[in-house]
Design an enzyme around this catalytic site. Structure first.
Site, PDB file in Angstrom:
ATOM      1  N   ARG A 192      -0.773   2.537  -7.526  1.00 13.43           N
ATOM      2  CA  ARG A 192      -1.825   1.410  -8.263  1.00 13.43           C
ATOM      3  C   ARG A 192      -3.111   2.395  -8.352  1.00 13.43           C
ATOM      4  O   ARG A 192      -4.150   2.428  -9.660  1.00 13.43           O
ATOM      5  CB  ARG A 192      -1.978   0.005  -7.305  1.00 13.43           C
ATOM      6  CG  ARG A 192      -2.865  -0.246  -5.773  1.00 13.43           C
ATOM      7  CD  ARG A 192      -2.369  -1.347  -5.655  1.00 13.43           C
ATOM      8  NE  ARG A 192      -1.610  -1.692  -4.977  1.00 13.43           N
ATOM      9  CZ  ARG A 192      -1.124  -2.708  -4.374  1.00 13.43           C
ATOM     10  NH1 ARG A 192      -1.988  -3.826  -4.741  1.00 13.43           N
ATOM     11  NH2 ARG A 192       0.306  -2.433  -3.725  1.00 13.43           N
ATOM     12  N   LYS A 224       3.747   4.837   6.989  1.00 13.09           N
ATOM     13  CA  LYS A 224       4.750   4.566   6.929  1.00 13.09           C
ATOM     14  C   LYS A 224       5.683   4.396   8.117  1.00 13.09           C
ATOM     15  O   LYS A 224       5.567   5.313   9.011  1.00 13.09           O
ATOM     16  CB  LYS A 224       5.468   4.680   5.558  1.00 13.09           C
ATOM     17  CG  LYS A 224       5.287   3.936   4.317  1.00 13.09           C
ATOM     18  CD  LYS A 224       6.853   4.486   3.377  1.00 13.09           C
ATOM     19  CE  LYS A 224       5.787   4.182   2.174  1.00 13.09           C
ATOM     20  NZ  LYS A 224       5.438   2.882   1.550  1.00 13.09           N
TER      21      LYS A 224
HETATM   22  N1  BES Z   1       6.154   3.407  -2.548  1.00 14.99           N
HETATM   23  C1  BES Z   1       5.777   2.266  -2.002  1.00 14.99           C
HETATM   24  C2  BES Z   1       6.784   1.023  -2.185  1.00 14.99           C
HETATM   25  C3  BES Z   1       7.920   0.999  -2.093  1.00 14.99           C
HETATM   26  C4  BES Z   1       8.810   0.894  -1.535  1.00 14.99           C
HETATM   27  C5  BES Z   1       9.144   1.610  -3.121  1.00 14.99           C
HETATM   28  C6  BES Z   1      10.420   0.669  -1.030  1.00 14.99           C
HETATM   29  C7  BES Z   1      10.381   1.567  -2.763  1.00 14.99           C
HETATM   30  C8  BES Z   1      10.810   1.560  -1.519  1.00 14.99           C
HETATM   31  C9  BES Z   1       4.153   1.606  -2.004  1.00 14.99           C
HETATM   32  O1  BES Z   1       3.208   3.171  -3.064  1.00 14.99           O
HETATM   33  C10 BES Z   1       3.546   1.098  -0.732  1.00 14.99           C
HETATM   34  O2  BES Z   1       3.772   1.529  -0.062  1.00 14.99           O
HETATM   35  N2  BES Z   1       3.408   0.032  -1.105  1.00 14.99           N
HETATM   36  C11 BES Z   1       3.321  -1.070   0.041  1.00 14.99           C
HETATM   37  C12 BES Z   1       2.265  -1.875  -0.819  1.00 14.99           C
HETATM   38  C13 BES Z   1       1.614  -2.852   0.819  1.00 14.99           C
HETATM   39  C14 BES Z   1       0.856  -1.433   1.471  1.00 14.99           C
HETATM   40  C15 BES Z   1       0.028  -3.398   0.015  1.00 14.99           C
HETATM   41  C16 BES Z   1       4.457  -1.739   0.251  1.00 14.99           C
HETATM   42  O3  BES Z   1       5.088  -2.066  -0.588  1.00 14.99           O
HETATM   43  O4  BES Z   1       4.392  -1.989   1.378  1.00 14.99           O
HETATM   44 ZN    ZN Z   2       2.382   3.605  -0.807  1.00 17.12          ZN
END
Ligand code: BES
Ligand code: ZN
Ligand code: ZN
Length: 504
Positions: free
Chosen positions: A351, A277
């Site tokens: 997931r 990230k």
């Molecule tokens: N933990 C994150 C989702 C999240 C984002 C929680 C903002 C709280 C606040 C999750 O694991 C994630 O990174 N999801 C990605 C999925 C994508 C790679 C398909 C996302 O939402 O960008």
């Molecule tokens: Zn994630």
């Protein structure tokens, strides 16, 4: 803190502050407030008469009694319009006033059962809601930095009706149990990831199990290997913290063979892994175990209330970090269900771990299944910070969960488990892939989970937007909200009364 209910005349009980409530447009007639007003030589009436106090929701006026009453301050709390009142309005107003009184250095507070007999809120409801509000609103996470404000030691609810004392103290202790359960979750989420590792989550579960004499089982890496949990193990590979699968069981109903399953995403830190990230805001990902915190907090609350129901919480706990041993994009993971998963992004890890946790819940024959997860940024984009996304394959179940959330004052909004989008999760080389593309991200994530539910009654709550708050408002404070705990307790309570069975 809020621990006692007494009977008597609130204006004769010594305290630092006394709180009375008033609705907009109400005349001061023959009740608590009129006695207080008399003792203050009509001061409250004057404040209203000259337009200084309008009793808008959460408005307050602090009156110094100058020795006319055995309290330093009388606080009138505005409750807004009678016809717009609700349990949540009461919680929010009381929480605000508690924080104000803490700022004003009050340690001992007396309170009337504010807001009762309006819109179906009984005096016992009011007692419960006030207790919840005090504990939720005064919460702060001051473990690493002592707050400059002194804590409020004692909040006493005062009733004029001595025949209702025990009813009201029961209601207060219910409210306390529920709010404390939410605060357990808040504590877990507010802890940074170096103090809330998968092993630390196990310790929290152990404490809860010990306190309520619950069954606790913790699976480690070798157990997971034996079960074929390749998805959970894949995510865990980048961190030296060993993953855990926590199974906490509460048996409150020996007469029933049914057990509800609560499954909570427990990523103790989500760096994104190799699909790293951006660094801005990455620290917020210490909260990626908010689902786990919610299900453990809820079981603590349900056991504390001794509800006649069986509930099992399942928490896959893992840290998602990049390293030389980390899983990578394009890896194929073999899940416990037997389905193979192509990893598109190592940041879509939630997931993956939930897939194996759901398979384990199915193996345990839990029904219904409710999972909570900070799953997608897309849900935050779609619904913002006040509404969690809700998905389900069962109409009655989702209606009951939404009803429970409503009772708790937590907002859910149903999103479609749109079969039209199922193809977005199709992989060329595996049974499914873990990213469905750039559109409808919350839905494709939910559709991914659905593949691991064997079409058993299931609700998925995407709490990415609501698990933490960056502002203080009503009983929500900055940091973790404890979202989901009170909804799950309400759901268990509803099921214990209605014996809710769900079939697909
Ligand atoms: N933990 C994150 C989702 C999240 C984002 C929680 C903002 C709280 C606040 C999750 O694991 C994630 O990174 N999801 C990605 C999925 C994508 C790679 C398909 C996302 O939402 O960008
Ligand atoms: Zn994630
Ligand atoms: Zn995550």
């Amino acid at each position: 803190m809020i621990n006692n209910v007494v009977d008597g005349d609130i204006s004769s009980i010594p305290a630092d502050a006394m709180v009375v409530g008033l609705f907009e447009g109400d005349k001061i007639t023959a009740d608590v407030i009129s006695c207080v007003d008399k003792a203050l030589d009509g001061e409250i009436n004057k404040l209203i008469g000259n337009g200084e106090f309008k009793a808008k929701h959460s408005e307050s006026s602090v009156i110094h009694t100058l020795g006319k009453l055995p309290v330093r301050l009388v606080v009138i709390l505005g409750l807004g319009k009678r016809k717009e009142f609700s349990p949540d309005k009461l919680r929010n107003a009381v929480a605000e006033i508690c924080r104000l009184l803490r700022k004003l250095n009050c340690q001992k507070i007396t309170m009337a059962p504010i807001g009762s007999d309006v819109k179906g809120i009984t005096i016992a409801d009011s007692a419960k809601l006030i207790a919840e509000a005090c504990i939720l609103g005064l919460y702060n996470f001051d473990k690493y930095k002592k707050s400059e404000e002194k804590a409020i030691d004692e909040i006493t609810l005062v009733t004029e009706d001595s025949s209702r004392l025990s009813e009201l103290s029961n209601a207060v202790s219910k409210g306390v149990t529920i709010a404390e359960a939410a605060n357990i979750a808040r504590d877990m989420v507010n802890e940074p990831a170096n103090f809330m590792t998968p092993g630390n989550i196990v310790e929290v579960a152990e404490k809860i199990a010990e306190k309520h004499n619950l069954q606790l089982k913790v699976l480690d890496v070798t157990d997971m290997q034996d079960l074929g949990m390749g998805a959970l193990l894949g995510v865990a590979k980048g961190s030296i913290e060993p993953p855990k699968l926590i199974i906490l069981q509460y048996h409150g109903d020996e007469s029933s063979a049914e057990t509800i399953g609560f499954i909570g995403k427990g990523v103790t830190f989500d760096s994104g892994g190799i699909s790293l990230k951006p660094s801005k805001g990455m620290g917020d990902m210490k909260g990626d175990m908010s689902g786990a915190a919610a299900v453990l907090g809820a079981v603590n609350g349900i056991a504390g209330l001794k509800l006649k129901i069986n509930v099992t919480a399942i928490v896959p706990a893992v840290e998602n970090l990049p390293s030389g041993t980390a899983y990578r994009p394009a890896d194929i993971l073999k899940s416990m269900s037997g389905k193979t998963i192509e990893v598109i992004s190592t940041d879509a890890e939630g997931r993956l771990i939930l897939a194996d946790a759901l398979s384990y819940a199915l193996k345990m024959k839990l029904n219904p299944l409710i999972d909570l997860a900070t799953l997608t940024g897309a849900c935050l984009v779609a619904l913002g910070t006040e509404y969690a996304g809700a998905f389900s394959n069962n109409k009655k179940l989702i209606a009951d969960v939404i009803q429970s959330a409503d009772n708790a004052g937590e907002h859910l909004w149903q999103l479609p488990l749109a079969q039209e989008y199922k193809e977005l999760n199709k992989s060329q080389i595996a049974d499914i892939k873990n990213v469905g593309g750039s559109y409808a991200g919350a839905i494709t994530a939910a559709l991914f989970l659905a593949e691991f539910t064997d079409n058993k009654p299931w609700v998925h709550l995407d709490i990415a937007g609501v698990a933490s708050s960056d502002k203080e408002k009503g009983y929500v404070v900055k940091g973790a909200t404890g979202f989901g705990v009170r909804t799950l307790i309400e759901f268990a309570s509803l099921s214990s009364k209605e014996g809710g069975k769900y079939e697909n």
